[in-house]
Design a protein around this motif. Sequence first.
Motif, PDB file in Angstrom:
ATOM      1  N   SER A 157       0.811  -1.217   0.000  1.00 15.82           N
ATOM      2  CA  SER A 157       0.000   0.000   0.000  1.00 15.82           C
ATOM      3  C   SER A 157       0.845   1.269   0.000  1.00 15.82           C
ATOM      4  N   LEU A 158       2.071   1.201   0.519  1.00 14.48           N
ATOM      5  CA  LEU A 158       2.964   2.354   0.473  1.00 14.48           C
ATOM      6  C   LEU A 158       3.725   2.353  -0.843  1.00 14.48           C
ATOM      7  N   ALA A 159       3.922   3.527  -1.409  1.00 11.05           N
ATOM      8  CA  ALA A 159       4.582   3.628  -2.712  1.00 11.05           C
ATOM      9  C   ALA A 159       5.973   3.000  -2.678  1.00 11.05           C
ATOM     10  N   ASP A 160       6.239   2.142  -3.676  1.00 12.26           N
ATOM     11  CA  ASP A 160       7.563   1.529  -3.845  1.00 12.26           C
ATOM     12  C   ASP A 160       8.032   0.796  -2.592  1.00 12.26           C
ATOM     13  N   THR A 161       7.098   0.247  -1.841  1.00 11.65           N
ATOM     14  CA  THR A 161       7.425  -0.441  -0.599  1.00 11.65           C
ATOM     15  C   THR A 161       6.687  -1.772  -0.543  1.00 11.65           C
ATOM     16  N   THR A 162       7.393  -2.819  -0.158  1.00 11.82           N
ATOM     17  CA  THR A 162       6.794  -4.139   0.020  1.00 11.82           C
ATOM     18  C   THR A 162       7.099  -4.631   1.424  1.00 11.82           C
ATOM     19  N   ILE A 163       6.035  -4.951   2.160  1.00 12.83           N
ATOM     20  CA  ILE A 163       6.171  -5.477   3.517  1.00 12.83           C
ATOM     21  C   ILE A 163       5.719  -6.927   3.505  1.00 12.83           C
ATOM     22  N   LEU A 164       6.578  -7.826   3.946  1.00  9.78           N
ATOM     23  CA  LEU A 164       6.236  -9.235   4.040  1.00  9.78           C
ATOM     24  C   LEU A 164       6.332  -9.695   5.486  1.00  9.78           C
ATOM     25  N   LEU A 165       5.269 -10.362   5.934  1.00 11.31           N
ATOM     26  CA  LEU A 165       5.241 -11.016   7.237  1.00 11.31           C
ATOM     27  C   LEU A 165       4.902 -12.480   6.994  1.00 11.31           C
ATOM     28  N   ALA A 166       5.611 -13.382   7.628  1.00 18.20           N
ATOM     29  CA  ALA A 166       5.321 -14.795   7.442  1.00 18.20           C
ATOM     30  C   ALA A 166       5.574 -15.561   8.727  1.00 18.20           C
ATOM     31  N   ASN A 167       4.715 -16.554   8.967  1.00 19.26           N
ATOM     32  CA  ASN A 167       4.907 -17.497  10.055  1.00 19.26           C
ATOM     33  C   ASN A 167       5.061 -18.876   9.440  1.00 19.26           C
ATOM     34  N   VAL A 168       6.218 -19.501   9.662  1.00 19.01           N
ATOM     35  CA  VAL A 168       6.526 -20.807   9.081  1.00 19.01           C
ATOM     36  C   VAL A 168       6.390 -21.876  10.160  1.00 19.01           C
ATOM     37  N   GLN A 169       5.621 -22.927   9.841  1.00 15.96           N
ATOM     38  CA  GLN A 169       5.419 -24.018  10.782  1.00 15.96           C
ATOM     39  C   GLN A 169       6.206 -25.277  10.405  1.00 15.96           C
ATOM     40  N   GLN A 170       6.638 -25.355   9.156  1.00 16.74           N
ATOM     41  CA  GLN A 170       7.394 -26.525   8.724  1.00 16.74           C
ATOM     42  C   GLN A 170       8.290 -26.170   7.550  1.00 16.74           C
ATOM     43  N   VAL A 171       9.533 -26.627   7.604  1.00 16.14           N
ATOM     44  CA  VAL A 171      10.467 -26.480   6.495  1.00 16.14           C
ATOM     45  C   VAL A 171      10.594 -27.835   5.815  1.00 16.14           C
ATOM     46  N   ASN A 172      10.367 -27.861   4.497  1.00 12.68           N
ATOM     47  CA  ASN A 172      10.446 -29.090   3.720  1.00 12.68           C
ATOM     48  C   ASN A 172      11.766 -29.081   2.964  1.00 12.68           C
ATOM     49  N   SER A 173      12.679 -29.937   3.366  1.00 11.72           N
ATOM     50  CA  SER A 173      14.052 -29.856   2.892  1.00 11.72           C
ATOM     51  C   SER A 173      14.218 -30.486   1.518  1.00 11.72           C
ATOM     52  N   ILE A 174      15.388 -30.272   0.937  1.00 11.71           N
ATOM     53  CA  ILE A 174      15.710 -30.824  -0.379  1.00 11.71           C
ATOM     54  C   ILE A 174      15.838 -32.342  -0.335  1.00 11.71           C
ATOM     55  N   PHE A 175      15.941 -32.899   0.856  1.00 10.74           N
ATOM     56  CA  PHE A 175      16.097 -34.353   1.000  1.00 10.74           C
ATOM     57  C   PHE A 175      14.766 -35.071   1.189  1.00 10.74           C
ATOM     58  N   GLY A 176      13.653 -34.324   1.150  1.00  7.20           N
ATOM     59  CA  GLY A 176      12.345 -34.925   1.337  1.00  7.20           C
ATOM     60  C   GLY A 176      11.950 -35.071   2.787  1.00  7.20           C
ATOM     61  N   THR A 177      12.735 -34.530   3.700  1.00  6.13           N
ATOM     62  CA  THR A 177      12.417 -34.564   5.123  1.00  6.13           C
ATOM     63  C   THR A 177      11.786 -33.240   5.545  1.00  6.13           C
ATOM     64  N   SER A 178      11.067 -33.268   6.677  1.00 10.49           N
ATOM     65  CA  SER A 178      10.389 -32.078   7.174  1.00 10.49           C
ATOM     66  C   SER A 178      10.920 -31.704   8.547  1.00 10.49           C
ATOM     67  N   ILE A 179      11.040 -30.412   8.792  1.00 11.06           N
ATOM     68  CA  ILE A 179      11.549 -29.898  10.058  1.00 11.06           C
ATOM     69  C   ILE A 179      10.473 -29.014  10.672  1.00 11.06           C
ATOM     70  N   ASN A 180       9.956 -29.395  11.844  1.00 14.14           N
ATOM     71  CA  ASN A 180       8.954 -28.590  12.526  1.00 14.14           C
ATOM     72  C   ASN A 180       9.610 -27.365  13.153  1.00 14.14           C
ATOM     73  N   THR A 181       8.936 -26.237  13.042  1.00 16.15           N
ATOM     74  CA  THR A 181       9.541 -24.998  13.506  1.00 16.15           C
ATOM     75  C   THR A 181       8.463 -23.973  13.824  1.00 16.15           C
ATOM     76  N   SER A 182       8.858 -22.945  14.524  1.00 18.23           N
ATOM     77  CA  SER A 182       8.050 -21.740  14.663  1.00 18.23           C
ATOM     78  C   SER A 182       8.957 -20.592  14.258  1.00 18.23           C
ATOM     79  N   THR A 183       8.961 -20.300  12.975  1.00 16.18           N
ATOM     80  CA  THR A 183       9.834 -19.280  12.404  1.00 16.18           C
ATOM     81  C   THR A 183       9.005 -18.091  11.963  1.00 16.18           C
TER      82      THR A 183
END
Length: 385
Positions: A157-183
Amino acid sequence: MRFKIQPVLLGILTAVASPLAVQADTLEEAFASGKATLDVRLRYEAVDDGNTATKDADAYTMRTRLGYTTGSYNGITAHADYVVVHTGGDFGGDFAGVADPKIEELNQAWFAYSGIENNTFKLGRQRVILDNARFVGNVGWRQNEQTYDAFAYINTSLADTTILLANVQQVNSIFGTSINTSTNLLNVAFDKTPVGKVTAYAYTIDLDDSAALDSMTLGARVKGSMDNLLYTVELAQQSDYADNTDFSANYSLLELGYKMDDITFSIANETLGSDDGTAAVQTLLATKHAFNGWADKFLTTPAAGLNDMYIKVATKVAGVKVAAVYHDFSADEGNADYGTELDLVASKSIGKNMKAMLKYADYSADDFSTDTQKIWLSLDAKFAQ
């Protein structure tokens, strides 16, 4: 997928989406107007890691990823893609490792709502790449990318500005495994300032099963140009968070470049600092292959930290993009001279949908690890309908 997204965030999403949803014609039209994508990557990778206990690796892998994104219906868009990685050759076990295991899995599956002007809400398994992927990325170099089960909010909404907020609950790795997290991720980008693009960020990582890797990173980045002069400056501090023990270390990047016709020269120093040799800056969610040499000797930063002084030359010859990078690695704490590395790459587009690439890395060890040579030959094909 593991979704235990904070209830307050889901409450906000439900409250704002219902009354202000943009009306589309029909759900059938949303699906009919969608886009299918297919990308296939064939790759040969050879590795000599200088380890007398392992044999040289020769890996043949093929990644096929098929996806579909719907059109917008009442401000809602959906996407899903599925990935299959086939493997062959000799790697792992008695052979040097290649981080491309055989995999068949759901790569992405998300819903996005953008019915409120300048606001987007995104929920599900998704790709996240922030800035140059130094701290948060998708590890797109590997055949199976890293994705995140997350709730994300983007505001423009602000000119030329991007604000990103994210809550990550799981990271899915390149090896096919999952890592539980609160990121939690906060990234604010100002695209047009007098000095270029300015980004400020705050990332907190709390891994369920790895307290020693929990961290908080606060930083800022400036990337810009002045005539033919190119520059990037980034400073950050990483400290303990959640269940980790006390530590604090600094990160810095200073890169200067000069563009002359089709040739770009650059010289840089990147430091992943150490806290008195006991702990160092780690970039757990990064696309690490893009940094500190393509031989991947520093995917985990040594406790004494890492100082990477490098020079790079990039140009185009007869339609072929070529680049050479030379690294000199040393410890941030103490006097260890880790080693040096030469990286070379050549790539060429073939028509509109294909690209071929030849890539080479040669790490010469001094005080860290072993001499390692790697070579890659790949062919990428991408199609959208």
